[in-house]
Design a protein around this motif. Structure first.
Motif, PDB file in Angstrom:
ATOM      1  N   PRO A  44       0.817  -1.231   0.000  1.00 13.81           N
ATOM      2  CA  PRO A  44       0.000   0.000   0.000  1.00 13.81           C
ATOM      3  C   PRO A  44       0.841   1.268   0.000  1.00 13.81           C
ATOM      4  O   PRO A  44       0.516   2.235  -0.696  1.00 13.81           O
ATOM      5  CB  PRO A  44      -0.821  -0.131   1.286  1.00 13.81           C
ATOM      6  CG  PRO A  44      -0.885  -1.581   1.564  1.00 13.81           C
ATOM      7  CD  PRO A  44       0.419  -2.136   1.097  1.00 13.81           C
ATOM      8  N   ALA A  45       1.928   1.274   0.790  1.00 17.43           N
ATOM      9  CA  ALA A  45       2.798   2.456   0.827  1.00 17.43           C
ATOM     10  C   ALA A  45       3.433   2.701  -0.535  1.00 17.43           C
ATOM     11  O   ALA A  45       3.524   3.854  -0.998  1.00 17.43           O
ATOM     12  CB  ALA A  45       3.887   2.275   1.891  1.00 17.43           C
ATOM     13  N   THR A  46       3.852   1.645  -1.207  1.00 17.53           N
ATOM     14  CA  THR A  46       4.487   1.772  -2.523  1.00 17.53           C
ATOM     15  C   THR A  46       3.508   2.312  -3.559  1.00 17.53           C
ATOM     16  O   THR A  46       3.836   3.203  -4.349  1.00 17.53           O
ATOM     17  CB  THR A  46       5.038   0.411  -2.987  1.00 17.53           C
ATOM     18  OG1 THR A  46       5.994  -0.061  -2.020  1.00 17.53           O
ATOM     19  CG2 THR A  46       5.704   0.518  -4.340  1.00 17.53           C
ATOM     20  N   VAL A  47       2.300   1.782  -3.571  1.00 15.67           N
ATOM     21  CA  VAL A  47       1.283   2.231  -4.525  1.00 15.67           C
ATOM     22  C   VAL A  47       0.918   3.689  -4.266  1.00 15.67           C
ATOM     23  O   VAL A  47       0.821   4.504  -5.198  1.00 15.67           O
ATOM     24  CB  VAL A  47       0.032   1.335  -4.439  1.00 15.67           C
ATOM     25  CG1 VAL A  47      -1.115   1.940  -5.242  1.00 15.67           C
ATOM     26  CG2 VAL A  47       0.355  -0.056  -4.933  1.00 15.67           C
ATOM     27  N   PHE A  48       0.728   4.043  -3.006  1.00 17.23           N
ATOM     28  CA  PHE A  48       0.379   5.426  -2.665  1.00 17.23           C
ATOM     29  C   PHE A  48       1.450   6.396  -3.152  1.00 17.23           C
ATOM     30  O   PHE A  48       1.145   7.412  -3.798  1.00 17.23           O
ATOM     31  CB  PHE A  48       0.196   5.570  -1.154  1.00 17.23           C
ATOM     32  CG  PHE A  48      -0.025   6.993  -0.715  1.00 17.23           C
ATOM     33  CD1 PHE A  48      -1.299   7.544  -0.725  1.00 17.23           C
ATOM     34  CD2 PHE A  48       1.042   7.801  -0.324  1.00 17.23           C
ATOM     35  CE1 PHE A  48      -1.508   8.860  -0.338  1.00 17.23           C
ATOM     36  CE2 PHE A  48       0.843   9.118   0.061  1.00 17.23           C
ATOM     37  CZ  PHE A  48      -0.434   9.656   0.044  1.00 17.23           C
ATOM     38  N   MET A  49       2.714   6.113  -2.864  1.00 12.72           N
ATOM     39  CA  MET A  49       3.792   7.028  -3.229  1.00 12.72           C
ATOM     40  C   MET A  49       3.977   7.102  -4.737  1.00 12.72           C
ATOM     41  O   MET A  49       4.293   8.169  -5.287  1.00 12.72           O
ATOM     42  CB  MET A  49       5.089   6.595  -2.553  1.00 12.72           C
ATOM     43  CG  MET A  49       5.054   6.729  -1.037  1.00 12.72           C
ATOM     44  SD  MET A  49       4.737   8.418  -0.472  1.00 12.72           S
ATOM     45  CE  MET A  49       6.371   9.152  -0.702  1.00 12.72           C
ATOM     46  N   SER A  50       3.767   5.977  -5.449  1.00 10.96           N
ATOM     47  CA  SER A  50       3.884   5.986  -6.913  1.00 10.96           C
ATOM     48  C   SER A  50       2.835   6.897  -7.538  1.00 10.96           C
ATOM     49  O   SER A  50       3.132   7.669  -8.454  1.00 10.96           O
ATOM     50  CB  SER A  50       3.749   4.566  -7.468  1.00 10.96           C
ATOM     51  OG  SER A  50       4.810   3.755  -7.038  1.00 10.96           O
ATOM     52  N   MET A  51       1.611   6.829  -7.048  1.00 11.07           N
ATOM     53  CA  MET A  51       0.550   7.667  -7.595  1.00 11.07           C
ATOM     54  C   MET A  51       0.724   9.125  -7.169  1.00 11.07           C
ATOM     55  O   MET A  51       0.465  10.045  -7.937  1.00 11.07           O
ATOM     56  CB  MET A  51      -0.816   7.146  -7.140  1.00 11.07           C
ATOM     57  CG  MET A  51      -1.173   5.777  -7.686  1.00 11.07           C
ATOM     58  SD  MET A  51      -0.980   5.636  -9.490  1.00 11.07           S
ATOM     59  CE  MET A  51      -2.160   6.845 -10.058  1.00 11.07           C
ATOM     60  N   TYR A  52       1.177   9.338  -5.961  1.00  9.17           N
ATOM     61  CA  TYR A  52       1.340  10.700  -5.447  1.00  9.17           C
ATOM     62  C   TYR A  52       2.404  11.473  -6.236  1.00  9.17           C
ATOM     63  O   TYR A  52       2.268  12.674  -6.474  1.00  9.17           O
ATOM     64  CB  TYR A  52       1.710  10.652  -3.968  1.00  9.17           C
ATOM     65  CG  TYR A  52       1.850  12.018  -3.332  1.00  9.17           C
ATOM     66  CD1 TYR A  52       0.727  12.779  -3.026  1.00  9.17           C
ATOM     67  CD2 TYR A  52       3.104  12.545  -3.051  1.00  9.17           C
ATOM     68  CE1 TYR A  52       0.848  14.034  -2.443  1.00  9.17           C
ATOM     69  CE2 TYR A  52       3.241  13.798  -2.474  1.00  9.17           C
ATOM     70  CZ  TYR A  52       2.111  14.547  -2.183  1.00  9.17           C
ATOM     71  OH  TYR A  52       2.234  15.798  -1.617  1.00  9.17           O
ATOM     72  N   HIS A  53       3.467  10.785  -6.657  1.00  5.12           N
ATOM     73  CA  HIS A  53       4.568  11.436  -7.364  1.00  5.12           C
ATOM     74  C   HIS A  53       4.473  11.294  -8.888  1.00  5.12           C
ATOM     75  O   HIS A  53       5.404  11.660  -9.597  1.00  5.12           O
ATOM     76  CB  HIS A  53       5.903  10.865  -6.887  1.00  5.12           C
ATOM     77  CG  HIS A  53       6.244  11.241  -5.477  1.00  5.12           C
ATOM     78  ND1 HIS A  53       6.479  12.534  -5.082  1.00  5.12           N
ATOM     79  CD2 HIS A  53       6.369  10.485  -4.358  1.00  5.12           C
ATOM     80  CE1 HIS A  53       6.747  12.567  -3.792  1.00  5.12           C
ATOM     81  NE2 HIS A  53       6.680  11.339  -3.324  1.00  5.12           N
ATOM     82  N   SER A  54       3.371  10.767  -9.395  1.00  4.57           N
ATOM     83  CA  SER A  54       3.217  10.575 -10.842  1.00  4.57           C
ATOM     84  C   SER A  54       3.202  11.916 -11.577  1.00  4.57           C
ATOM     85  O   SER A  54       2.678  12.909 -11.073  1.00  4.57           O
ATOM     86  CB  SER A  54       1.912   9.826 -11.132  1.00  4.57           C
ATOM     87  OG  SER A  54       1.670   9.747 -12.509  1.00  4.57           O
ATOM     88  N   ALA A 170      -5.279   3.046  -0.989  1.00  2.15           N
ATOM     89  CA  ALA A 170      -3.996   3.742  -1.111  1.00  2.15           C
ATOM     90  C   ALA A 170      -3.837   4.339  -2.504  1.00  2.15           C
ATOM     91  O   ALA A 170      -3.351   5.467  -2.654  1.00  2.15           O
ATOM     92  CB  ALA A 170      -2.847   2.778  -0.816  1.00  2.15           C
ATOM     93  N   LEU A 171      -4.255   3.603  -3.530  1.00  2.00           N
ATOM     94  CA  LEU A 171      -4.128   4.090  -4.903  1.00  2.00           C
ATOM     95  C   LEU A 171      -5.002   5.320  -5.129  1.00  2.00           C
ATOM     96  O   LEU A 171      -4.547   6.328  -5.671  1.00  2.00           O
ATOM     97  CB  LEU A 171      -4.496   2.974  -5.883  1.00  2.00           C
ATOM     98  CG  LEU A 171      -4.241   3.263  -7.359  1.00  2.00           C
ATOM     99  CD1 LEU A 171      -3.823   1.992  -8.091  1.00  2.00           C
ATOM    100  CD2 LEU A 171      -5.478   3.852  -8.037  1.00  2.00           C
ATOM    101  N   VAL A 172      -6.272   5.234  -4.729  1.00  2.00           N
ATOM    102  CA  VAL A 172      -7.201   6.355  -4.922  1.00  2.00           C
ATOM    103  C   VAL A 172      -6.758   7.575  -4.128  1.00  2.00           C
ATOM    104  O   VAL A 172      -6.760   8.711  -4.631  1.00  2.00           O
ATOM    105  CB  VAL A 172      -8.633   5.942  -4.529  1.00  2.00           C
ATOM    106  CG1 VAL A 172      -9.563   7.151  -4.557  1.00  2.00           C
ATOM    107  CG2 VAL A 172      -9.152   4.862  -5.464  1.00  2.00           C
ATOM    108  N   LEU A 173      -6.340   7.368  -2.893  1.00  2.00           N
ATOM    109  CA  LEU A 173      -5.906   8.481  -2.055  1.00  2.00           C
ATOM    110  C   LEU A 173      -4.659   9.145  -2.621  1.00  2.00           C
ATOM    111  O   LEU A 173      -4.562  10.378  -2.663  1.00  2.00           O
ATOM    112  CB  LEU A 173      -5.630   7.987  -0.631  1.00  2.00           C
ATOM    113  CG  LEU A 173      -5.200   9.053   0.386  1.00  2.00           C
ATOM    114  CD1 LEU A 173      -6.282  10.122   0.527  1.00  2.00           C
ATOM    115  CD2 LEU A 173      -4.895   8.412   1.738  1.00  2.00           C
TER     116      LEU A 173
END
Length: 307
Positions: A44-54, A170-173
């Motif tokens: 979840p942490a990895t997915v969140f950070m990947s989307m946040y920094h896209s 995590a992805l949506v957030l």
């Protein structure tokens, strides 16, 4: 190119897998706890950070999502036809489809992408998006297919089980905070970054421990069928879709290479989490990663002609 990939990408992965195998032999690790850490914290942490920094633009975002949706649909059809021909039961069918649809776009795909494109921002962003879409697929279809086969059609329980999974949230957030340009305070961004950076090591050590738990069965036809569809069918489908969608340049190259990844570590983690064909899953991950040393070199070479 072959030696660069071998020494810069593949061998470090193999070292961590071997380390996990050795640790399992010596200490008899708690694999259930390790899978929980991956499942509910690291991924979840990895997915969140990947989307946040896209940094993807809307047009390219749409093209990649369309490509990926068609890509996994065709892989699903190929896997389902093969499962029917081989007479696999529901649990085995779910594990087989996961082994060809859930690839290693993160801890294998990201290093390969960086090596091929020398850190080119567009290519790196595309691979990060593919990794996020792959994570979404893993924790939607991947989870639901296994739970559905175990619960024999009790899809109310399947849906409730899926809603307890942290990755979709995590992805949506992460995407929402990225679009809204909400800054993350250091007290959140730093621990999330630490968790993201630990994904490769923890996931591969877990895989190594899982693999040594089960005897290696090189005579199993199902493993070779999975590898053939993942390592040869995947790039072929990717190439056909690139031409069908009229893609070119770096996006075409990046998507073709992304379609050639081996079976993902999450396949094995899900199998261990839900006790569904963990032996088959662990071996497809290991063997497809080893064979991919050769197949990825061919695909990278072909990708220059696609552009």
């Amino acid at each position: 190119m072959f030696l660069n990939i071998l020494f810069g990408v593949v061998l470090p992965i193999i070292v961590l897998i071997v380390a996990g195998s050795v640790l399992e032999r010596i200490f008899r690790l708690d694999l259930y706890t390790l899978s929980k850490i991956n499942f509910y914290c690291i991924t979840p942490a990895t997915v969140f950070m990947s989307m946040y920094h896209s940094n993807m633009n809307p047009e390219l975002l749409g093209n990649v999502i369309l490509f990926y949706a068609l890509y996994v649909l065709l892989l699903y059809i190929a896997g389902s036809i093969t499962s029917r021909i081989m007479g696999y039961r529901n649990g085995k069918k779910a594990a087989f489809n996961n082994s060809i649809m859930l690839d290693n776009s993160g801890n294998y795909g990201l290093p390969v992408n960086q090596l091929v494109f020398n850190g080119e921002p567009l290519a790196a962003s595309m691979q990060a998006l593919i990794m996020s879409l792959q994570s979404l697929l893993t924790f939607t279809y991947g989870v639901i297919s296994i739970q559905g086969s175990r619960l024999q059609g009790n899809y109310r329980s399947v849906i409730v089980g899926f809603l307890k999974m942290p990755v979709p949230y995590a992805l949506v957030l992460g995407l929402l905070l990225h679009v809204m340009a909400v800054p993350l305070p250091a007290m959140l961004s730093q621990p999330l970054t630490y968790a993201q950076q630990s994904m490769v090591a923890i996931a591969l050590i877990t895989l190594g421990a899982q693999i040594v738990k089960y005897p290696l069965r090189l005579y199993r036809k199902d493993i070779y069928l999975s590898m053939a569809l993942r390592l040869f069918g995947g790039p072929l489908i990717g190439l056909l879709l690139i031409y069908a969608l009229g893609l070119s340049g770096i996006p075409a190259q990046a998507l073709l290479i992304a379609s050639a990844m081996p079976t993902g570590v999450n396949t094995s983690i899900l199998a261990e989490e839900y006790r569904n064909e963990p032996d088959f899953a662990a071996q497809t991950v290991l063997l497809s990663t080893m064979v991919n040393v050769f197949t990825i070199t061919i695909v990278i070479t072909l990708s220059h002609y696609v552009a």
